[in-house]
Design a protein around this motif. Structure first.
Motif, mmCIF file in Angstrom:
data_model
loop_
_atom_site.group_PDB
_atom_site.id
_atom_site.type_symbol
_atom_site.label_atom_id
_atom_site.label_comp_id
_atom_site.label_asym_id
_atom_site.label_seq_id
_atom_site.Cartn_x
_atom_site.Cartn_y
_atom_site.Cartn_z
ATOM 1 N N SER A 1 0.844 -1.185 0.000
ATOM 2 C CA SER A 1 0.000 0.000 0.000
ATOM 3 C C SER A 1 0.882 1.238 0.000
ATOM 4 N N ARG B 1 -9.922 -1.435 3.482
ATOM 5 C CA ARG B 1 -9.097 -1.519 2.286
ATOM 6 C C ARG B 1 -9.760 -0.592 1.279
ATOM 7 N N TYR C 1 -4.693 0.836 2.996
ATOM 8 C CA TYR C 1 -5.501 0.181 4.015
ATOM 9 C C TYR C 1 -5.239 0.850 5.349
#
Length: 182
Positions: free
Chosen positions: A73, A108, A167
């Motif tokens: 991420s 998410r 996330y």
């Protein structure tokens, strides 16, 4: 037949076989290996199914929908300020006093090239990491906070503002957020 003609024909046959073998190898490697029809995980890491995603119709993705920063991420680079500022803003916007649930609330989501969060998937778990349902008002309150555009910034990928996967996981004890990951 002359000897040089035979050598030329065998050489051409050898070249054709080498090219054919290479073409077959690359066809198999790139066409068959990336065909996910019969594989258990049909999508890339960071994929969020549009049919289940929340806020998937508020913003649009840029760059043809390409998503970057999918493996880890965007992590700490995505917060509009610092993680400490994010936690402070959470404290100002969320009070867990009216809730007594404990567990993990995981969001998410995708952030587009303008820094707008959307395409949310919510995973609710108890402290033993078993899926469960947490208090809907608590989930909605943390969802509303997490989706606020002022929490996220634009990130560049190859010097161009891009969409990215993110996330946030909240550890909650008796309604209070005690930890935020990442």
């Amino acid at each position: 037949m002359k000897k040089w003609v035979k050598i030329l024909l065998y050489s051409l046959l050898g070249i054709v076989l080498i090219i054919g073998s290479a073409a077959g190898y690359f066809y198999f490697k790139f066409k068959r290996d990336y065909n996910s029809t019969d594989k258990p995980y049909k999508n890339y890491i960071g994929y969020i199914g549009q049919e289940k995603a929340l806020l998937n119709d508020v913003y649009t993705l840029c760059d043809g929908g390409n998503i970057y920063h999918t493996y880890s991420s965007a992590s700490l680079k995505a917060y509009a300020g610092t993680k400490k500022q994010f936690r402070t803003a959470l404290t100002e916007n969320y009070s867990g006093d009216k809730f007594n649930d404990s567990g993990y609330l995981n969001f998410r989501f995708l952030v587009n090239c303008d820094g707008n969060a959307g395409w949310f998937e919510i995973i609710q778990m108890n402290l033993d990491l078993e899926e469960t349902k947490l208090n809907p008002q608590m989930v909605d309150s943390l969802f509303t906070f997490t989706a606020m555009p002022q929490n996220w910034k634009e990130l560049d990928f190859h010097e161009k503002s891009s969409n990215y996967y993110m996330y946030v996981s909240y550890r909650i004890e008796n309604g209070k957020v005690v930890e935020i990951v990442p």
